[in-house]
Design a protein around this motif. Structure first.
Motif, PDB file in Angstrom:
ATOM      1  N   ALA A 287      -2.168  -2.716   8.621  1.00 15.29           N
ATOM      2  CA  ALA A 287      -1.209  -3.993   8.478  1.00 15.29           C
ATOM      3  C   ALA A 287      -0.162  -4.224   9.638  1.00 15.29           C
ATOM      4  O   ALA A 287       0.739  -3.476   9.366  1.00 15.29           O
ATOM      5  CB  ALA A 287      -0.832  -4.206   7.071  1.00 15.29           C
TER       6      ALA A 287
ATOM      7  N   SER B 108       2.332  -5.934   9.269  1.00 23.31           N
ATOM      8  CA  SER B 108       3.674  -6.149   8.688  1.00 23.31           C
ATOM      9  C   SER B 108       4.163  -4.707   8.324  1.00 23.31           C
ATOM     10  O   SER B 108       5.369  -4.429   7.748  1.00 23.31           O
ATOM     11  CB  SER B 108       3.566  -7.071   7.349  1.00 23.31           C
ATOM     12  OG  SER B 108       2.672  -6.668   6.554  1.00 23.31           O
ATOM     13  N   ASP B 109       3.337  -3.835   8.051  1.00 23.12           N
ATOM     14  CA  ASP B 109       3.834  -2.302   7.508  1.00 23.12           C
ATOM     15  C   ASP B 109       4.138  -1.383   8.853  1.00 23.12           C
ATOM     16  O   ASP B 109       4.321  -0.182   8.608  1.00 23.12           O
ATOM     17  CB  ASP B 109       2.824  -1.840   6.725  1.00 23.12           C
ATOM     18  CG  ASP B 109       2.583  -2.642   5.707  1.00 23.12           C
ATOM     19  OD1 ASP B 109       3.460  -3.330   5.237  1.00 23.12           O
ATOM     20  OD2 ASP B 109       1.392  -2.831   4.822  1.00 23.12           O
ATOM     21  N   VAL B 110       3.616  -1.643   9.984  1.00 23.55           N
ATOM     22  CA  VAL B 110       3.579  -0.583  11.245  1.00 23.55           C
ATOM     23  C   VAL B 110       4.595  -1.257  12.261  1.00 23.55           C
ATOM     24  O   VAL B 110       4.711  -2.560  12.275  1.00 23.55           O
ATOM     25  CB  VAL B 110       2.329  -0.306  11.436  1.00 23.55           C
ATOM     26  CG1 VAL B 110       1.590   0.578  10.236  1.00 23.55           C
ATOM     27  CG2 VAL B 110       1.646  -1.449  12.137  1.00 23.55           C
TER      28      VAL B 110
ATOM     29  N   LEU C  72      -4.224   3.811   4.020  1.00 32.12           N
ATOM     30  CA  LEU C  72      -3.502   2.574   4.744  1.00 32.12           C
ATOM     31  C   LEU C  72      -2.760   3.362   5.651  1.00 32.12           C
ATOM     32  O   LEU C  72      -1.714   4.294   5.780  1.00 32.12           O
ATOM     33  CB  LEU C  72      -2.366   2.303   3.598  1.00 32.12           C
ATOM     34  CG  LEU C  72      -3.021   1.727   2.385  1.00 32.12           C
ATOM     35  CD1 LEU C  72      -1.916   1.022   1.344  1.00 32.12           C
ATOM     36  CD2 LEU C  72      -3.915   0.178   2.809  1.00 32.12           C
TER      37      LEU C  72
ATOM     38  N   ASN D 221      -0.312   4.177   8.890  1.00 36.98           N
ATOM     39  CA  ASN D 221       0.917   3.999   9.621  1.00 36.98           C
ATOM     40  C   ASN D 221       1.255   4.698  11.006  1.00 36.98           C
ATOM     41  O   ASN D 221       2.311   4.337  11.559  1.00 36.98           O
ATOM     42  CB  ASN D 221       2.298   4.276   8.453  1.00 36.98           C
ATOM     43  CG  ASN D 221       2.006   5.896   7.933  1.00 36.98           C
ATOM     44  OD1 ASN D 221       1.580   6.811   8.811  1.00 36.98           O
ATOM     45  ND2 ASN D 221       2.104   6.257   6.821  1.00 36.98           N
TER      46      ASN D 221
END
Length: 431
Positions: free
Chosen positions: A49, A51-53, A89, A91
Motif C-alpha cells: 500500500a 500510504s504504508d511504505v 502486508l 513494508n
C-alpha cells in the motif's frame, strides 16, 4: 523479525517476517500493488500500500518484473479469501536479481513452446502443484512400505537381460559386452526377496517404445515390491491397501495443490480398499456388451478397452487371469487352467488406464526353464534367475506401479508429460 518460508507463515500471524521469493505475477493501481510471490514451498500474495511504505518501496513494487528474485519483509495477516489462508502486508523489498523478458507470460502458450521451456514452466502454479502431489505420493510410498516391514533395495539400471523379454530395450555397450537400460528391477528384486523376505525398489525404468499417447513416457519411475511366501491373492491385498494409502495421504496433505489443479476430490475420497475384481474372461464379455465386438479372447486390451471396463466402477478395478500368451514368461499358471496366469492389471478410474501390473511368479525350476525355452531367451543370461528356483524356492509375488500415471490420475492432469520434472518423450530429449 523472523526469516521463514511461505509454507510456515501460519506460525507468524501479526508478526514481521522476511522471505526469499520470486515474483510470479503482479497487478497494481495508483495506490496499491498486489504481488504474487512464490518461494518453492508455496504461493502468497504480498500487498504493498502506497500510504504504508516509503515512495521508493512502492515504485519498486510497481516496476519489478516477472520472475525477478527478491527478499520481501512484511506482516503476516490472516486472509480467508486466499487458498493459503494468509497474505503478507509488505513494508520492504530488496531486489536480488531483476529478470528481463521472461518468456512464459500470463497468456496462452502452445504445448511445444512450454515443453521447450520446461526448465521455466516448472515454476508455474499448476506445475508446482503437480510436483508437490508427486512428492507426496513418493513420501507416502516409503512410509507405507517401511510400516509394512519391507526393505528398500536398489536393483541395477544396467542389465544383461530383459525381464519382459521384448524388443523395447535401449542397447548400450558395457565395455566388451552388450548391456541394456533396465525395463524393470523385478528379476533382481526376486533375488533380494529370497534374502530379505519383503523388498521394494523405487527408480527409473526405460522403454524404447515408439508411442505418442498421453499415457507413455520413454523414461519413467516405478515402485516395485516383491514378496516371498506371498501368493496371488496376498499380493492383490497389498496393492489395494497401498494405492488406498497413497490416495488418502494426498487428500490429507495436498489440499491446496488439488484445489489449484481443480481436482474433483469427491472421486478420490471413495478410493479405499477393497477394490473390485473382474477376470479377463468376464472383461471380454463386458466389452462385448459395451459394443466392442472386435475384441476376442486372447486379444490384449488397448486404452479404449481399459477405459470402457473402468467406467463400470467408481474405484480402481483389477483385471485378473490374463491369457498366458499375452504375459511375461515368469508368471505362474492358474491351477487347472494353464492357458491363463495368476496376474492382475489395476486399471485407474476416469480413463487413466493401467497403473499396476503384477503377478505370482513361477517358483518351479522345470516350468521356468520350459518358459525360457518357449520364449527363446538365452539360458546363460538367466542362469542366476533359474538358480533362485534351485536353492529354497518358495511361492512369491510382486508388482510394479508406474509413478507418472498414478500422479496423472490423482492430480487429474491429462498427460503424463506434466507429471515428471523433465519428460523424455519420443521426440524430446531437451531440456
Amino acid at each position: 523479525m523472523y526469516k521463514t518460508t511461505i509454507s510456515e507463515v501460519h506460525k507468524y500471524v501479526d508478526q514481521e517476517v522476511r522471505i526469499g521469493v520470486w515474483l510470479a505475477n503482479k497487478r497494481s493501481s495508483g495506490k496499491i500493488a498486489f504481488l504474487q510471490l512464490r518461494d518453492g514451498t508455496g504461493f502468497i500474495q504480498g500487498v504493498v500500500a502506497k500510504s504504508d511504505v516509503e515512495e521508493e518501496v512502492f515504485q519498486l513494487a510497481k516496476s519489478i518484473t516477472q520472475e525477478s528474485s527478491l527478499y520481501v519483509t512484511g506482516s503476516v495477516q490472516k486472509d480467508e479469501r486466499s487458498p493459503l489462508g494468509y497474505e503478507l502486508l509488505v513494508n520492504g523489498l530488496e531486489i536480488i536479481h531483476q529478470a528481463t523478458d521472461y518468456p512464459i507470460t500470463p497468456k496462452e502458450h502452445g504445448t511445444e513452446f512450454l515443453m521447450d521451456h520446461r526448465h521455466l514452466w516448472l515454476r508455474s502454479k499448476r506445475q508446482h502443484a503437480v510436483m508437490k502431489v508427486r512428492n507426496e505420493i513418493i513420501r507416502a510410498t516409503y512410509e507405507f512400505f517401511n510400516n509394512q516391514g519391507f526393505t528398500k533395495v536398489d536393483p541395477p539400471i544396467l542389465t544383461g537381460s530383459s525381464p519382459e523379454g521384448g524388443s523395447e530395450l535401449f542397447h548400450t555397450k558395457y565395455f566388451e559386452e552388450d548391456a541394456f537400460l533396465s525395463q524393470s528391477g523385478q528379476l533382481h528384486l526376486e533375488a533380494a526377496a529370497m534374502a530379505l523376505g519383503k523388498v521394494f525398489s523405487f527408480g527409473p525404468t526405460f522403454r524404447a517404445e515408439k508411442s505418442k499417447t498421453r499415457r507413455h513416457l520413454i523414461e519413467f519411475w516405478m515402485i516395485e515390491p516383491e514378496m516371498a511366501f506371498y501368493e496371488h491373492e496376498d499380493s492383490l491385498k497389498v496393492q489395494e491397501e497401498y494405492v488406498s494409502y497413497v490416495v488418502q495421504s494426498v487428500l490429507e496433505n495436498c489440499q491446496i495443490e488439488l484445489k489449484t489443479l481443480g481436482r474433483d476430490t469427491s472421486k478420490l475420497e471413495n478410493i479405499k480398499a477393497p477394490f473390485p475384481r473382474i477376470t479377463y474372461d468376464d472383461a471380454v464379455k463386458l466389452l462385448h456388451e459395451k459394443g466392442f465386438n472386435d475384441i476376442e479372447w486372447g486379444d490384449d486390451f488397448g486404452a479404449p478397452h481399459e477405459t470402457a471396463i473402468a467406467e463400470s466402477y467408481d474405484k480402481p478395478v483389477f483385471i485378473t487371469h490374463y491369457p498366458t500368451a499375452l504375459k511375461a514368461f515368469y508368471m505362474q499358471p492358474a491351477p487347472g487352467r494353464p492357458e491363463v496366469v495368476l496376474c492382475a492389471d489395476l486399471i485407474a478410474p476416469e480413463g487413466y488406464g493401467e497403473i499396476i501390473g503384477g503377478s505370482e511368479r513361477i517358483h518351479d525350476y522345470d516350468l521356468l526353464k520350459q518358459r525360457l525355452d518357449e520364449h527363446n531367451l538365452p539360458m546363460d543370461a538367466y542362469k542366476w534367475y533359474l538358480e533362485l528356483r534351485q536353492y529354497g524356492s518358495v511361492p512369491h509375488s510382486g508388482f510394479g506401479l508406474g509413478l507418472e500415471r498414478t500422479v496423472a490420475w490423482i492430480s487429474g492432469v491429462e498427460h503424463v508429460r506434466e507429471t515428471i520434472p523433465f519428460p523424455r518423450l519420443l521426440n524430446r530429449l531437451y531440456p
